[in-house]
Write an enzyme that holds these catalytic residues in place. Structure first.
Site, short mmCIF file in Angstrom:
data_model
loop_
_atom_site.label_atom_id
_atom_site.label_comp_id
_atom_site.label_asym_id
_atom_site.label_seq_id
_atom_site.Cartn_x
_atom_site.Cartn_y
_atom_site.Cartn_z
N CYS A 72 -10.61 -4.97 -0.38
CA CYS A 72 -11.74 -3.46 0.16
C CYS A 72 -11.92 -3.86 -1.52
O CYS A 72 -11.41 -5.39 -2.04
CB CYS A 72 -11.21 -2.64 -0.34
SG CYS A 72 -9.95 -1.88 -1.33
N CYS A 115 -10.49 -3.27 -4.56
CA CYS A 115 -9.54 -4.31 -5.38
C CYS A 115 -10.06 -5.46 -5.73
O CYS A 115 -9.85 -6.01 -6.69
CB CYS A 115 -8.46 -4.28 -4.34
SG CYS A 115 -7.46 -3.33 -3.83
N ASN A 130 0.75 -1.17 0.19
CA ASN A 130 -0.50 -0.11 0.02
C ASN A 130 1.19 1.21 -0.18
O ASN A 130 2.28 1.04 0.99
CB ASN A 130 -0.92 -0.14 0.99
CG ASN A 130 -0.69 0.42 2.71
OD1 ASN A 130 0.41 -1.08 3.16
ND2 ASN A 130 -1.15 0.18 3.49
N ILE A 131 0.67 2.25 -0.50
CA ILE A 131 0.64 3.19 -0.48
C ILE A 131 0.39 4.56 -0.65
O ILE A 131 -0.54 4.59 -0.92
CB ILE A 131 1.46 4.00 -2.39
CG1 ILE A 131 1.84 2.11 -2.38
CG2 ILE A 131 2.44 4.81 -2.37
CD1 ILE A 131 2.45 2.10 -3.92
N GLU A 132 0.69 5.15 0.77
CA GLU A 132 -0.42 6.80 1.01
C GLU A 132 -0.36 7.81 0.64
O GLU A 132 0.93 7.81 -0.33
CB GLU A 132 -0.64 6.71 3.17
CG GLU A 132 -1.18 4.99 3.13
CD GLU A 132 -1.61 4.68 4.47
OE1 GLU A 132 -1.38 6.12 5.69
OE2 GLU A 132 -1.83 4.00 4.53
N CYS A 151 -3.67 0.86 -2.83
CA CYS A 151 -4.48 -0.38 -1.84
C CYS A 151 -2.61 -1.06 -1.87
O CYS A 151 -2.31 -1.70 -3.70
CB CYS A 151 -5.37 -1.54 -1.68
SG CYS A 151 -6.33 -0.65 -1.31
N GLU A 195 -3.18 -4.80 -3.20
CA GLU A 195 -2.98 -5.37 -3.80
C GLU A 195 -3.66 -4.31 -5.44
O GLU A 195 -3.06 -5.64 -6.22
CB GLU A 195 -4.82 -5.66 -3.38
CG GLU A 195 -4.73 -6.91 -2.35
CD GLU A 195 -6.17 -5.73 -1.20
OE1 GLU A 195 -4.75 -5.12 -1.40
OE2 GLU A 195 -6.16 -5.94 -0.54
N1 THU Z 1 -5.74 -0.99 2.72
C1 THU Z 1 -4.70 -2.25 1.61
O1 THU Z 1 -3.21 -1.73 1.08
N2 THU Z 1 -5.53 -3.50 1.11
C2 THU Z 1 -6.56 -3.39 1.23
O2 THU Z 1 -7.19 -4.71 0.67
C3 THU Z 1 -7.41 -2.68 2.51
C4 THU Z 1 -6.71 -1.64 2.63
C5 THU Z 1 -4.70 0.01 2.91
C6 THU Z 1 -5.54 1.14 2.19
C7 THU Z 1 -3.94 2.04 3.58
O3 THU Z 1 -2.93 2.83 3.42
C8 THU Z 1 -4.37 0.92 4.98
O4 THU Z 1 -4.36 -0.19 3.82
C9 THU Z 1 -5.68 1.14 5.80
O5 THU Z 1 -6.74 1.48 5.47
#
Ligand code: THU
Length: 146
Positions: free
Chosen positions: A99, A102, A50-52, A61, A63
């Protein structure tokens, strides 16, 4: 062969690669670190984390990072994805299923009855589901077939 048409050794390798990818998570806002490892039909593995973003909504996300890396390199056929996610600084205590966004991206490229989604806490502790279980009656490319 189990019901998911994937070998235990493949699941364990994907889980391990997802856990490794999680180490690269860029998640300074949520402190929730996720890694994914996507297996192509050809046997290649594409990883993602995940890259915020400070503006929040551009966050990607793990995935989708893995899918977009693979598709952007010409891969379109996928067998399975492993996901390992949880709060930073502690062992993974809960399974991190993908999520909704994804799941929809998976629906674009994968056969719901065949594509395997693995939620892993470790290489030895995981659960396996089909995409069709995670996104029943999903809307996909076949709906737009002319
Ligand atoms: N996140 C994912 O990488 N995959 C998911 O299926 C659910 C959420 C990440 C997004 C965000 O960076 C962190 O988790 C919290 O939501």
């Amino acid at each position: 062969m189990n019901k998911a048409a994937i070998e235990k050794s493949e699941i364990e390798e994907l889980a391990g690669r997802a856990l490794q990818a999680r180490e690269l998570s860029y998640s300074p806002y949520s402190d929730y670190r996720v890694g994914a490892a996507l297996l192509t039909a050809e046997g290649d593995i594409y990883t993602g984390c995940n890259i915020e973003n400070a503006a929040y909504t551009p966050t990607n996300c793990a995935e989708r990072t893995a899918f977009f890396k693979a598709v952007s390199e010409g891969k379109r056929n996928f067998r399975a994805i492993a996901i390992a996610g949880g709060p930073a600084g502690q062992p993974i205590a809960q399974y991190a299923w993908p999520c909704g966004v994804c799941r929809q991206v998976m629906m674009e490229f994968c056969e719901p009855e065949n594509f395997v989604v693995i939620a892993a806490k470790s290489t030895g502790e995981y659960q396996v589901k089909k995409l069709s279980e995670l996104l029943p009656d999903g809307f996909g490319p076949s709906n737009l077939a002319k």
